[in-house]
Motif scaffolding. Structure first.
Motif, PDB file in Angstrom:
ATOM      1  N   GLY A 218       0.601  -1.343   0.175  1.00 38.23           N
ATOM      2  CA  GLY A 218       0.008  -0.130   0.288  1.00 38.23           C
ATOM      3  C   GLY A 218       0.987   1.970   0.299  1.00 38.23           C
ATOM      4  N   PRO A 219       0.370   1.949  -0.067  1.00 39.10           N
ATOM      5  CA  PRO A 219       1.128   3.629  -0.201  1.00 39.10           C
ATOM      6  C   PRO A 219       2.058   3.266   1.158  1.00 39.10           C
ATOM      7  CG  PRO A 219      -1.443   3.848  -0.494  1.00 39.10           C
ATOM      8  CD  PRO A 219      -1.336   2.518  -0.305  1.00 39.10           C
ATOM      9  N   LEU A 220       2.898   4.447   1.751  1.00 37.48           N
ATOM     10  CA  LEU A 220       3.649   4.574   2.667  1.00 37.48           C
ATOM     11  C   LEU A 220       3.504   6.060   2.760  1.00 37.48           C
ATOM     12  CD1 LEU A 220       7.493   3.173   0.733  1.00 37.48           C
ATOM     13  CD2 LEU A 220       5.838   2.341   2.211  1.00 37.48           C
ATOM     14  N   PRO A 221       3.641   5.993   4.213  1.00 36.99           N
ATOM     15  CA  PRO A 221       2.930   7.420   5.118  1.00 36.99           C
ATOM     16  C   PRO A 221       4.049   7.553   4.916  1.00 36.99           C
ATOM     17  CG  PRO A 221       2.686   4.780   6.599  1.00 36.99           C
ATOM     18  CD  PRO A 221       2.954   4.765   4.800  1.00 36.99           C
ATOM     19  N   GLY A 222       3.866   9.023   5.859  1.00 35.97           N
ATOM     20  CA  GLY A 222       4.981  10.499   5.678  1.00 35.97           C
ATOM     21  C   GLY A 222       4.787  11.154   5.202  1.00 35.97           C
ATOM     22  N   LEU A 223       5.667  12.662   5.801  1.00 34.83           N
ATOM     23  CA  LEU A 223       6.148  14.069   5.239  1.00 34.83           C
ATOM     24  C   LEU A 223       6.355  13.688   3.749  1.00 34.83           C
ATOM     25  CD1 LEU A 223       6.700  15.041   8.502  1.00 34.83           C
ATOM     26  CD2 LEU A 223       4.716  15.740   7.879  1.00 34.83           C
ATOM     27  N   ARG A 224       5.436  14.817   3.642  1.00 33.76           N
ATOM     28  CA  ARG A 224       5.515  14.958   1.824  1.00 33.76           C
ATOM     29  C   ARG A 224       6.258  16.627   1.508  1.00 33.76           C
ATOM     30  NH1 ARG A 224       4.704   9.987  -1.484  1.00 33.76           N
ATOM     31  NH2 ARG A 224       3.281   8.778   0.297  1.00 33.76           N
ATOM     32  N   PHE A 225       7.786  16.188   0.764  1.00 26.26           N
ATOM     33  CA  PHE A 225       8.008  17.793   0.296  1.00 26.26           C
ATOM     34  C   PHE A 225       8.649  17.947  -1.448  1.00 26.26           C
ATOM     35  CE2 PHE A 225       9.451  15.991   4.772  1.00 26.26           C
ATOM     36  CZ  PHE A 225       8.755  17.468   5.449  1.00 26.26           C
ATOM     37  N   ASN A 226       8.579  19.084  -1.881  1.00 28.73           N
ATOM     38  CA  ASN A 226       8.425  19.248  -3.036  1.00 28.73           C
ATOM     39  C   ASN A 226      10.343  19.404  -3.206  1.00 28.73           C
ATOM     40  OD1 ASN A 226       8.165  22.169  -1.954  1.00 28.73           O
ATOM     41  ND2 ASN A 226       7.988  22.038  -3.932  1.00 28.73           N
ATOM     42  N   LEU A 227      10.849  19.496  -1.895  1.00 29.14           N
ATOM     43  CA  LEU A 227      12.533  20.473  -2.107  1.00 29.14           C
ATOM     44  C   LEU A 227      13.035  19.157  -0.977  1.00 29.14           C
ATOM     45  CD1 LEU A 227      12.152  24.193  -2.582  1.00 29.14           C
ATOM     46  CD2 LEU A 227      12.374  22.679  -4.321  1.00 29.14           C
ATOM     47  N   ALA A 228      14.078  19.309  -1.662  1.00 30.71           N
ATOM     48  CA  ALA A 228      15.529  18.339  -0.940  1.00 30.71           C
ATOM     49  C   ALA A 228      16.108  19.263  -0.104  1.00 30.71           C
ATOM     50  CB  ALA A 228      16.427  17.876  -2.251  1.00 30.71           C
ATOM     51  N   HIS A 229      15.958  20.168   0.219  1.00 30.86           N
ATOM     52  CA  HIS A 229      16.078  20.717   1.006  1.00 30.86           C
ATOM     53  C   HIS A 229      15.831  21.220   2.498  1.00 30.86           C
ATOM     54  CE1 HIS A 229      14.971  24.444  -0.790  1.00 30.86           C
ATOM     55  NE2 HIS A 229      14.510  24.798   0.737  1.00 30.86           N
ATOM     56  N   LEU A 230      14.403  21.029   1.527  1.00 27.99           N
ATOM     57  CA  LEU A 230      12.950  20.330   2.727  1.00 27.99           C
ATOM     58  C   LEU A 230      13.681  19.043   3.893  1.00 27.99           C
ATOM     59  CD1 LEU A 230      10.550  22.533   1.179  1.00 27.99           C
ATOM     60  CD2 LEU A 230      11.790  23.282   2.724  1.00 27.99           C
ATOM     61  N   ALA A 231      13.549  18.771   3.200  1.00 35.16           N
ATOM     62  CA  ALA A 231      13.184  17.287   2.903  1.00 35.16           C
ATOM     63  C   ALA A 231      14.081  16.981   4.173  1.00 35.16           C
ATOM     64  CB  ALA A 231      12.457  15.500   2.369  1.00 35.16           C
ATOM     65  N   ALA A 232      16.050  17.423   3.968  1.00 38.13           N
ATOM     66  CA  ALA A 232      17.057  17.253   4.297  1.00 38.13           C
ATOM     67  C   ALA A 232      16.804  17.564   6.147  1.00 38.13           C
ATOM     68  CB  ALA A 232      17.756  17.631   3.321  1.00 38.13           C
ATOM     69  N   HIS A 233      16.536  18.930   5.955  1.00 37.35           N
ATOM     70  CA  HIS A 233      16.143  19.321   7.474  1.00 37.35           C
ATOM     71  C   HIS A 233      14.997  19.316   7.770  1.00 37.35           C
ATOM     72  CE1 HIS A 233      16.268  23.416   9.684  1.00 37.35           C
ATOM     73  NE2 HIS A 233      14.949  23.385   9.924  1.00 37.35           N
ATOM     74  N   ALA A 234      13.899  18.465   7.473  1.00 38.80           N
ATOM     75  CA  ALA A 234      13.718  17.560   8.619  1.00 38.80           C
ATOM     76  C   ALA A 234      13.851  16.704   9.083  1.00 38.80           C
ATOM     77  CB  ALA A 234      12.001  17.366   8.149  1.00 38.80           C
ATOM     78  N   ALA A 235      14.910  16.384   8.533  1.00 33.48           N
ATOM     79  CA  ALA A 235      15.482  14.463   7.934  1.00 33.48           C
ATOM     80  C   ALA A 235      17.132  14.882   9.539  1.00 33.48           C
ATOM     81  CB  ALA A 235      16.467  13.779   7.894  1.00 33.48           C
ATOM     82  N   MET A 236      17.235  16.257   9.861  1.00 36.29           N
ATOM     83  CA  MET A 236      17.750  17.142  10.500  1.00 36.29           C
ATOM     84  C   MET A 236      16.977  17.271  11.647  1.00 36.29           C
ATOM     85  SD  MET A 236      20.193  19.591   8.169  1.00 36.29           S
ATOM     86  CE  MET A 236      20.753  19.214   6.631  1.00 36.29           C
ATOM     87  N   LEU A 237      16.666  17.431  12.104  1.00 34.24           N
ATOM     88  CA  LEU A 237      15.843  17.464  13.276  1.00 34.24           C
ATOM     89  C   LEU A 237      15.422  16.473  13.624  1.00 34.24           C
ATOM     90  CD1 LEU A 237      13.655  21.464  12.113  1.00 34.24           C
ATOM     91  CD2 LEU A 237      15.200  20.841  13.746  1.00 34.24           C
ATOM     92  N   GLY A 238      15.360  14.942  13.442  1.00 37.08           N
ATOM     93  CA  GLY A 238      14.927  14.185  13.992  1.00 37.08           C
ATOM     94  C   GLY A 238      13.462  13.520  13.300  1.00 37.08           C
ATOM     95  N   ALA A 239      12.802  14.093  11.821  1.00 38.04           N
ATOM     96  CA  ALA A 239      11.190  14.335  12.043  1.00 38.04           C
ATOM     97  C   ALA A 239      10.899  12.238  10.931  1.00 38.04           C
ATOM     98  CB  ALA A 239      10.940  15.381  10.819  1.00 38.04           C
ATOM     99  N   GLY A 240      12.382  11.745   9.960  1.00 42.35           N
ATOM    100  CA  GLY A 240      11.968  10.554   9.641  1.00 42.35           C
ATOM    101  C   GLY A 240      13.477  10.429   8.807  1.00 42.35           C
ATOM    102  N   VAL A 241      13.747   9.193   8.215  1.00 36.42           N
ATOM    103  CA  VAL A 241      13.956   8.822   7.160  1.00 36.42           C
ATOM    104  C   VAL A 241      13.725   9.696   5.826  1.00 36.42           C
ATOM    105  CG1 VAL A 241      15.154   7.141   6.154  1.00 36.42           C
ATOM    106  CG2 VAL A 241      15.021   6.625   8.271  1.00 36.42           C
ATOM    107  N   ALA A 242      14.731  10.155   5.160  1.00 39.84           N
ATOM    108  CA  ALA A 242      14.780  10.885   3.938  1.00 39.84           C
ATOM    109  C   ALA A 242      15.349  10.571   2.866  1.00 39.84           C
ATOM    110  CB  ALA A 242      15.018  12.258   4.260  1.00 39.84           C
ATOM    111  N   LEU A 243      15.305   9.524   1.480  1.00 40.32           N
ATOM    112  CA  LEU A 243      15.889   9.722   0.574  1.00 40.32           C
ATOM    113  C   LEU A 243      16.848  10.547   0.088  1.00 40.32           C
ATOM    114  CD1 LEU A 243      16.676   7.205  -0.812  1.00 40.32           C
ATOM    115  CD2 LEU A 243      14.471   6.912  -2.109  1.00 40.32           C
ATOM    116  N   LEU A 244      17.312  11.102  -0.448  1.00 41.54           N
ATOM    117  CA  LEU A 244      18.045  12.236  -0.656  1.00 41.54           C
ATOM    118  C   LEU A 244      19.090  12.239  -1.919  1.00 41.54           C
ATOM    119  CD1 LEU A 244      17.722  13.912   2.818  1.00 41.54           C
ATOM    120  CD2 LEU A 244      16.243  14.836   0.798  1.00 41.54           C
ATOM    121  N   PRO A 245      19.148  13.280  -2.663  1.00 39.30           N
ATOM    122  CA  PRO A 245      20.815  13.183  -3.378  1.00 39.30           C
ATOM    123  C   PRO A 245      21.874  12.937  -3.090  1.00 39.30           C
ATOM    124  CG  PRO A 245      19.279  14.870  -4.590  1.00 39.30           C
ATOM    125  CD  PRO A 245      19.073  14.079  -2.959  1.00 39.30           C
TER     126      PRO A 245
END
Length: 300
Positions: A218-245
């Protein structure tokens, strides 16, 4: 009298110096002229203005009320003239290199590098412009860093950042000492990078888990971002795992803000290209070559 007419500039210089020193002799020494010449120039200015600026006596000179007010205004005008002229001169002497790039590249990769380049060559003025890609993007700057898109007449396009996508998280999310497996990542909060709506698809966690041999349904839940640096910043804050360049996360990994997690590395569908005029000026070529060298260093 023409309202735009200026009083004699040598007379203004003589008056400003004499008003500052309250002495024709000391003003003459500063200006490398005689005291008689300073006196003559001030008389010229008084005649032009139609009022006395100094009171002369056997004990020396003093400003009249009109002279005191005029001295303040002239001093301010001279200071502004000097600062404005210096700013124009310095701008003309300082080569300007404008770099236009996508927001996440500017935030995660480019900024620390241009800071280092500025320390190496402080005479350069490097301007970073974060903006969406346009077909003429590199034409509006000396250097453009974007995904390749069509031909740019008179410009070269060289691969700059082409590393794979990896999973990253803050050490605070799971602790430094814990050995995670890809199956464990499925139990952690996920931070999705969704840029398909902007025309540039990127690999997602469904691809990552499939490559890792971890079944998910099924669809994987979680926060969604349209820019890599937003997802990276959330990961740095401990919000979850991000798949990033990988290229965009190297500095954060070096600083300990992010850790790469065990698991597959997914190829980047579109490398970032460095776009530059074929025959740039020396300063632009130096910045271009420095960025290309940095990008080819071994990854962490």
């Amino acid at each position: 009298m023409d309202k735009r007419a200026l009083p004699p500039l040598p007379a203004l210089r003589a008056f400003e110096a004499a008003a500052r020193h309250l002495s024709f002799a000391r003003a003459a020494g500063e200006l490398h002229v005689t005291a008689a010449a300073v006196s003559h120039q001030i008389k010229q200015l008084e005649h032009w203005l139609g009022r006395a600026l100094f009171q002369r006596s056997a004990n020396g000179v003093s400003l009249t009320p009109a002279g005191s007010d005029y001295a303040l205004r002239i001093r301010d005008a001279f200071e502004r003239l000097v600062s404005t002229s210096c700013a124009v001169r310095d701008h003309q002497l300082r080569p300007v290199v404008k770099i236009r790039t996508q927001f996440s590249v500017a935030a995660l990769w480019l900024t620390p590098r241009v800071a280092s380049l500025s320390r190496q060559r402080p005479e350069l003025e490097i301007r970073v412009i974060a903006a969406e890609h346009r077909a003429s993007g590199a034409m509006n700057a000396d250097i453009g860093i974007y995904f390749q898109r069509g031909e740019l007449p008179g410009h070269s396009q060289q691969p700059l950042l082409s590393g794979p996508f990896r999973a990253y998280a803050s050490p605070a999310l799971f602790g430094r000492g814990r050995d995670l497996r890809p199956a464990d990542v499925a139990m952690l909060p996920l931070l999705h990078l969704s840029i398909e709506d902007r025309g540039w698809p990127s690999p997602g966690f469904a691809d990552w888990f499939e490559q890792a041999g971890v079944p998910v349904h099924g669809p994987l839940p979680g926060l969604r971002f349209n820019l890599a640096h937003l997802a990276a910043h959330a990961a740095m804050l401990g919000a979850g795992v991000a798949l990033l360049p990988q290229d965009l996360c190297e500095d954060a990994v070096r600083q300990g803000s992010l850790l790469p997690l065990p698991g597959p590395a997914l190829p980047a569908p579109h490398p970032y290209m460095l776009m530059c005029r074929t025959a740039p000026e020396e300063a632009v070529a130096w910045v271009r070559d420095a960025l290309l060298r940095d990008a080819t260093r071994p990854s962490l």
